[in-house]
Enzyme design. Structure first.
Site, PDB file in Angstrom:
ATOM      1  CD  GLU A  84     104.893  61.709  56.796  1.00 28.85           C
ATOM      2  OE1 GLU A  84     106.067  62.153  56.714  1.00 28.85           O
ATOM      3  OE2 GLU A  84     104.765  60.648  56.770  1.00 28.85           O
ATOM      4  CB  CYS A  97     104.897  70.773  55.221  1.00 25.83           C
ATOM      5  SG  CYS A  97     104.897  69.989  53.842  1.00 25.83           S
ATOM      6  CB  CYS A 104     101.679  59.843  46.094  1.00 26.51           C
ATOM      7  SG  CYS A 104     101.951  61.201  44.926  1.00 26.51           S
ATOM      8  CB  CYS A 108     108.757  60.868  42.300  1.00 32.00           C
ATOM      9  SG  CYS A 108     107.522  62.214  41.348  1.00 32.00           S
ATOM     10  CB  CYS A 111     108.980  60.621  46.410  1.00 33.42           C
ATOM     11  SG  CYS A 111     107.784  61.124  47.481  1.00 33.42           S
ATOM     12  N   GLY A 151     101.254  63.132  48.842  1.00 33.12           N
ATOM     13  CA  GLY A 151     100.175  63.204  48.000  1.00 33.12           C
ATOM     14  C   GLY A 151     100.541  64.283  46.759  1.00 33.12           C
ATOM     15  CD  GLU A 152     100.500  66.644  42.269  1.00 31.45           C
ATOM     16  OE1 GLU A 152     101.727  66.729  42.374  1.00 31.45           O
ATOM     17  OE2 GLU A 152      99.803  67.635  41.648  1.00 31.45           O
ATOM     18  CB  SER A 183     104.762  71.552  45.985  1.00 32.29           C
ATOM     19  OG  SER A 183     105.532  70.895  45.207  1.00 32.29           O
ATOM     20  CG  LEU A 207     112.124  71.312  36.241  1.00 36.89           C
ATOM     21  CD1 LEU A 207     111.120  71.012  35.040  1.00 36.89           C
ATOM     22  CD2 LEU A 207     112.989  72.644  35.835  1.00 36.89           C
ATOM     23  CG  HIS A 208     112.636  66.934  41.002  1.00 34.31           C
ATOM     24  ND1 HIS A 208     113.034  68.070  42.005  1.00 34.31           N
ATOM     25  CD2 HIS A 208     111.536  66.556  41.627  1.00 34.31           C
ATOM     26  CE1 HIS A 208     112.161  67.929  42.998  1.00 34.31           C
ATOM     27  NE2 HIS A 208     111.300  66.823  42.839  1.00 34.31           N
ATOM     28  CG  ASN A 282     115.502  64.687  53.025  1.00 33.42           C
ATOM     29  OD1 ASN A 282     116.235  64.937  53.955  1.00 33.42           O
ATOM     30  ND2 ASN A 282     114.644  65.876  52.703  1.00 33.42           N
ATOM     31  CB  CYS A 325     107.499  63.503  50.888  1.00 34.19           C
ATOM     32  SG  CYS A 325     107.475  65.167  50.287  1.00 34.19           S
TER      33      CYS A 325
HETATM   34  N1  SAH Z   1     103.222  65.810  44.777  1.00 34.43           N
HETATM   35  C1  SAH Z   1     103.743  67.405  45.029  1.00 34.43           C
HETATM   36  C2  SAH Z   1     104.115  67.526  46.437  1.00 34.43           C
HETATM   37  C3  SAH Z   1     104.435  66.642  47.433  1.00 34.43           C
HETATM   38  S1  SAH Z   1     106.282  66.466  47.316  1.00 34.43           S
HETATM   39  C4  SAH Z   1     104.975  67.512  44.299  1.00 34.43           C
HETATM   40  O1  SAH Z   1     105.328  66.591  43.581  1.00 34.43           O
HETATM   41  O2  SAH Z   1     105.458  68.717  44.192  1.00 34.43           O
HETATM   42  C5  SAH Z   1     107.042  67.822  47.679  1.00 34.43           C
HETATM   43  C6  SAH Z   1     108.526  67.954  47.301  1.00 34.43           C
HETATM   44  O3  SAH Z   1     109.269  67.218  47.841  1.00 34.43           O
HETATM   45  C7  SAH Z   1     108.484  67.793  45.841  1.00 34.43           C
HETATM   46  O4  SAH Z   1     109.412  68.548  45.065  1.00 34.43           O
HETATM   47  C8  SAH Z   1     109.125  66.570  45.752  1.00 34.43           C
HETATM   48  O5  SAH Z   1     109.523  66.093  44.595  1.00 34.43           O
HETATM   49  C9  SAH Z   1     110.016  66.260  46.886  1.00 34.43           C
HETATM   50  N2  SAH Z   1     110.574  65.271  47.232  1.00 34.43           N
HETATM   51  C10 SAH Z   1     110.140  64.188  47.536  1.00 34.43           C
HETATM   52  N3  SAH Z   1     110.814  62.994  47.939  1.00 34.43           N
HETATM   53  C11 SAH Z   1     112.085  63.889  48.233  1.00 34.43           C
HETATM   54  C12 SAH Z   1     113.277  63.259  48.826  1.00 34.43           C
HETATM   55  N4  SAH Z   1     113.493  62.176  49.129  1.00 34.43           N
HETATM   56  N5  SAH Z   1     114.126  64.329  48.826  1.00 34.43           N
HETATM   57  C13 SAH Z   1     113.938  65.517  48.292  1.00 34.43           C
HETATM   58  N6  SAH Z   1     112.740  65.897  47.785  1.00 34.43           N
HETATM   59  C14 SAH Z   1     111.909  65.003  47.815  1.00 34.43           C
END
Ligand code: SAH
Length: 336
Positions: A84, A97, A104, A108, A111, A151-152, A183, A207-208, A282, A325
């Protein structure tokens, strides 16, 4: 192929140099076949069609947000997989985007993209086609690109770098590095490898959480590197490229959104000039984690700001069209 590679190949075929430029321009405009390249003779078009293929993404679904005009596309790849892409309109321009992998493998906890694991890497040409085809479908200019889809990107390093060269080229979308953000979940060696290339793109680190305990709970990648090693890599990145890393922080209720987390984050970032982008999680039904309340997000932002850290709260675009994502691809997989 980069224009220079095409030119070298054309030369071997005995074709004059300007032919490669013509073809590169057509490809940059997103034509799907050599037949459409009307300033080439019929014989030449046929010769090229025998030698090359133009692999194109095919649109499976297009969703337009009723709130803010954000458009989300699900594309079918030549091998039947799908990814997507999101088109967003801002005052300062339009941003696309893109996804960098099918699925992936980073795992996480919040995600949707990682639920079925990684299927495969995207080729550079597929990422380029996401940009070109999404711009064409949206009927609008693409001003900037974020690699923040499925994806990463640093787990698909070589293809992503090649994509950056393609998208940067004047014969293609011609998007400057300063208009590209990448990212990453924080693959330390790959951050160093990227720094060594001295690109002027913006590196965002997901970072989170400011501490190992919380971050390892949300992001398995942290069990390999840890927060200290990650911040060290970000400092090296700044030292080598002169570009400050920015941080994304998805706010998860009762997990990383307490005042204690805010204070730890301030201690980490005060004085570094780094920027934090807060995102209300989200909600993804499969994941069970809840977004922080808007009030908690506001209070957290205030705490960072009072502590001397620059912070913004990301505007939510496309929340009515599953624009987070991997949500659209997930939905499509559930139907199959
Ligand atoms: N793999 C890369 C890029 C893709 S994710 C990364 O980890 O940065 C893009 C961003 O969306 C990242 O910061 C990811 O942690 C965040 N993300 C993924 N799922 C999410 C969700 N449910 N709510 C908010 N942010 C989310």
């Amino acid at each position: 192929m980069l224009p220079a590679e095409l030119a070298a190949d054309f030369q071997q075929m005995g074709l004059p140099g300007y032919r490669a430029q013509q073809v590169s321009r057509w490809l940059g405009r997103g034509v799907a076949s050599f037949e459409e390249m009307t300033d080439l003779g019929r014989d030449l078009r046929q010769r090229l069609a025998e030698r090359y293929t133009i692999p194109c993404l095919a649109m499976v679904r297009r969703q337009v947000s009723a709130h803010d005009g954000t458009e989300k596309y699900l594309w079918r790849l030549p091998d039947g997989e799908s990814v997507e892409t999101v088109f967003m309109r801002y005052k300062h321009g339009n941003s696309v985007c893109i996804s960098s992998q099918v699925g992936c493998r980073m795992g996480c906890a919040f995600c949707a993209s990682t639920i079925g694991g990684k299927v495969r890497d995207l080729a550079a040409s597929e990422m380029l086609d996401e940009v070109i085809r999404t711009g064409l479908a949206a009927g609008d200019r693409v001003d900037s690109i974020v690699l923040m889809g499925i994806g990463e990107p640093l787990d698909n390093f070589d293809n992503v770098i090649r994509f950056l060269q393609l998208v940067n080229d004047p014969s293609g979308p011609n998007i400057g590095m300063r208009h590209i953000s990448l990212s990453t979940c924080g693959l330390v060696e790959a951050i160093d490898k990227l720094a060594a290339l001295h690109l002027q793109l913006t590196l965002s680190v997901s970072l989170h959480a400011p501490d190992d305990e919380t971050r390892s709970r949300l992001m398995p990648v942290n069990r390999g590197y840890g927060v200290d090693a990650l911040f060290d890599a970000c400092e090296r990145y700044f030292a080598v490229t002169g570009r400050r890393v920015s941080f994304e922080y998805a706010m998860v209720r009762d997990v990383n959104d307490t005042p204690r987390h805010g204070d730890m984050l301030v201690r980490r970032l005060r004085g570094t000039g780094s920027h934090v982008n807060l995102i209300r999680l989200n909600y993804v039904s499969e994941r069970g984690l809840m977004p922080s309340s808007e009030e908690t997000v506001r209070a957290f932002a205030q705490r960072l700001s009072d502590g001397g850290v620059t912070v913004t709260v990301r505007r939510r675009l496309g929340s009515d069209i599953d624009a987070a994502c991997g949500q659209l691809r997930r939905g499509e997989m559930r139907k199959l």
